[in-house]
Design a protein around this motif. Structure first.
Motif, PDB file in Angstrom:
ATOM      1  N   ASP A  71      -6.450   3.775  -0.176  1.00 10.29           N
ATOM      2  CA  ASP A  71      -5.169   3.679  -0.870  1.00 10.29           C
ATOM      3  C   ASP A  71      -4.871   2.221  -1.186  1.00 10.29           C
ATOM      4  N   GLY A  72      -5.034   1.856  -2.450  1.00 11.62           N
ATOM      5  CA  GLY A  72      -4.777   0.482  -2.848  1.00 11.62           C
ATOM      6  C   GLY A  72      -3.325   0.096  -2.718  1.00 11.62           C
ATOM      7  N   PHE A  73      -2.396   1.039  -2.957  1.00 11.21           N
ATOM      8  CA  PHE A  73      -0.972   0.723  -2.819  1.00 11.21           C
ATOM      9  C   PHE A  73      -0.638   0.333  -1.386  1.00 11.21           C
ATOM     10  N   ALA A  74      -1.143   1.112  -0.413  1.00  9.77           N
ATOM     11  CA  ALA A  74      -0.864   0.813   0.994  1.00  9.77           C
ATOM     12  C   ALA A  74      -1.400  -0.572   1.363  1.00  9.77           C
ATOM     13  N   GLN A  75      -2.591  -0.883   0.878  1.00  6.91           N
ATOM     14  CA  GLN A  75      -3.164  -2.196   1.185  1.00  6.91           C
ATOM     15  C   GLN A  75      -2.362  -3.319   0.529  1.00  6.91           C
ATOM     16  N   ASP A  76      -1.944  -3.124  -0.723  1.00  6.60           N
ATOM     17  CA  ASP A  76      -1.174  -4.155  -1.420  1.00  6.60           C
ATOM     18  C   ASP A  76       0.149  -4.440  -0.724  1.00  6.60           C
ATOM     19  N   TYR A  77       0.766  -3.400  -0.152  1.00  2.84           N
ATOM     20  CA  TYR A  77       2.047  -3.573   0.530  1.00  2.84           C
ATOM     21  C   TYR A  77       1.895  -3.816   2.031  1.00  2.84           C
ATOM     22  N   HIS A  78       0.654  -4.124   2.468  1.00  2.77           N
ATOM     23  CA  HIS A  78       0.398  -4.457   3.876  1.00  2.77           C
ATOM     24  C   HIS A  78       0.756  -3.306   4.804  1.00  2.77           C
ATOM     25  N   TYR A  79       0.425  -2.080   4.394  1.00  6.25           N
ATOM     26  CA  TYR A  79       0.613  -0.858   5.176  1.00  6.25           C
ATOM     27  C   TYR A  79       2.073  -0.648   5.576  1.00  6.25           C
ATOM     28  N   PRO A  80       2.876  -0.258   4.604  1.00  7.73           N
ATOM     29  CA  PRO A  80       4.312  -0.048   4.857  1.00  7.73           C
ATOM     30  C   PRO A  80       4.563   1.248   5.619  1.00  7.73           C
ATOM     31  N   THR A  81       5.780   1.399   6.082  1.00 13.04           N
ATOM     32  CA  THR A  81       6.231   2.622   6.741  1.00 13.04           C
ATOM     33  C   THR A  81       7.214   3.340   5.824  1.00 13.04           C
ATOM     34  N   LEU A  82       6.963   4.619   5.568  1.00 16.78           N
ATOM     35  CA  LEU A  82       7.875   5.463   4.809  1.00 16.78           C
ATOM     36  C   LEU A  82       8.622   6.358   5.779  1.00 16.78           C
ATOM     37  N   SER A  83       9.912   6.547   5.552  1.00 19.44           N
ATOM     38  CA  SER A  83      10.743   7.277   6.511  1.00 19.44           C
ATOM     39  C   SER A  83      11.673   8.249   5.807  1.00 19.44           C
TER      40      SER A  83
END
Length: 415
Positions: A71-83
């Motif tokens: 997942d390029g998005f997760a890597q670009d955002y430094h593995y964010p947390t969705l809640s």
């Protein structure tokens, strides 16, 4: 054969259990508490906002992407947390009461305090790490959702509650958080949060409640060790491109002119004196923008916006009755700068614009600035040629003017 079948079933069970265990490692929860204080946004609000203290309790279910995800998005955002979260805001300490003032016109003082009342909010949240070590993490946090507060403005026992004029409201929040990983799966978090509830001008009053305060809580984070191991997946380079974005908006609004008329220029024995019933008017828009997607998560550009307000005739009648002879037109045209942030199918679009043409009466000339702001949340439908649908709020000087349902159709111009 029996032994082979048994071994096969055992292997499938082990793999299924491992997959389930891997999925569970991505999911955690938070328990949060936050004392807060109401913010008076201008001099008008400071005159009647008295008590300002509130307190909220909340809970969230958290999901974190892991470095082994492709997942390029997760890597670009430094593995964010969705809640997904919910909070109860206890607002009995937030009170309002007008005192005699020549600016109030015909509005009369009452002998009691009005209260904001408690609000339940349900929201989605996005927490993006800015800095991360073995034991510490500094992040920014964004929230968006809906609120429900039954103690809204009314003529009989809550007449000075200009903050909330409808039971349902739009909720937005944001802030900075610091998290300390105490042990492998448990962490403490603190931060500073801002929150806002308003109805997007779909009813009156709509001053909106704004609060800020510290936040503290405890988190269960079974994914923390996996996130900190590194990133074995390396996303491919993003191919930048230009695209044209065409949008159609269907919106609604109530008029500030009607609110001011019934509040300050209507006799107390009139049935419309300080009423809580206002006409909802339709508004339509067409928007076109030239956008440049220069990163997987970002795009920026410039656009032309055209609005049509069905309420212009009513505004003209009010101006004529008041002896104000100014130009009126249902059309407004503006030019705007856009920025859109993407995370998978979700995106947040922000714009600031300048009116090239707007003839919407005395109010528009004296209270509105020639610029406007817009913020919206969208979801992309990949199976429909990446068409997007979302909700957007238009504002003047951060005060909501109308709320729109937007359908957006992008056309890629380069590869």
């Amino acid at each position: 054969m029996h032994m082979l079948l048994t071994a096969l079933l055992l292997t499938v069970a082990i793999e299924a259990n491992a997959a389930a265990s891997d999925s569970l490692r991505r999911v955690g929860f938070s328990l949060l508490a936050s004392p807060a204080w109401q913010i008076a946004m201008d001099q008008y609000e400071r005159k009647w906002l008295k008590g300002k203290r509130s307190f909220s309790l909340g809970a969230e279910i958290n999901f974190s992407a892991l470095p082994n995800d492709s997942d390029g998005f997760a890597q670009d955002y430094h593995y964010p947390t969705l809640s997904i979260g919910a909070k109860l805001s206890l607002n009995n300490g937030v009170t309002m009461r007008r005192t005699p003032d020549p600016a109030w016109g015909k509005a009369q003082m009452v002998d009691y305090d009005s209260h904001l009342g408690d609000i339940v909010s349900v929201y989605g949240a996005f927490e993006r790490p800015l800095f991360r070590t073995t034991h510490w993490q500094l992040s920014y946090l964004l929230r968006a959702g809906v609120g429900y507060g039954p103690h809204k403005y009314n003529l009989h026992n809550n007449i000075d509650n200009e903050l909330i004029g409808s039971r349902f409201s739009i909720y937005f929040g944001g802030g900075l958080t610091a998290t300390w990983q105490v042990v492998d799966d448990w962490a403490l978090t603190v931060g500073v949060l801002y929150g806002h509830h308003s109805n997007g001008a779909l009813n009156r009053p709509n001053k909106g409640e704004n609060h800020v305060g510290p936040m503290m809580g405890i988190k269960y984070t079974p994914y923390s060790k996996q996130v900190k191991k590194g990133a074995p997946f390396v996303s491919p380079p993003f191919n930048k491109y230009w695209y044209a974005d065409f949008r159609i908006g269907f919106g609604g609004k109530t008029l500030l002119e009607d609110w001011q008329l019934t509040q300050f220029n209507t006799d107390p024995d009139d049935p419309d004196y300080r009423t809580d019933h206002f006409q909802l008017y339709a508004s339509y828009s067409a928007q076109a923008a030239l956008m440049y997607r220069y990163a997987r998560r970002w795009a920026s550009g410039i656009g032309l916006d055209v609005y049509y307000g069905t309420y212009y005739q009513h505004v003209r009648d009010l101006d004529v009755a008041a002896g104000n002879h100014v130009s009126h037109s249902p059309w407004s045209v503006g030019i705007s700068l856009h920025h859109e942030a993407y995370y998978r199918q979700l995106s947040v679009d922000m714009a600031i614009g300048y009116y090239l043409y707007r003839q919407m009466g005395t109010h528009a000339k004296t209270i509105e600035k020639p610029y406007y702001e817009r913020i919206g949340v969208f979801y992309t439908l990949p199976r429909f040629h990446h068409m997007k649908v979302g909700l957007s709020v238009n504002a003047h000087r951060t005060k909501a003017d109308l709320t729109e349902l937007i359908v957006s159709i992008p056309f890629r111009l380069s590869r």
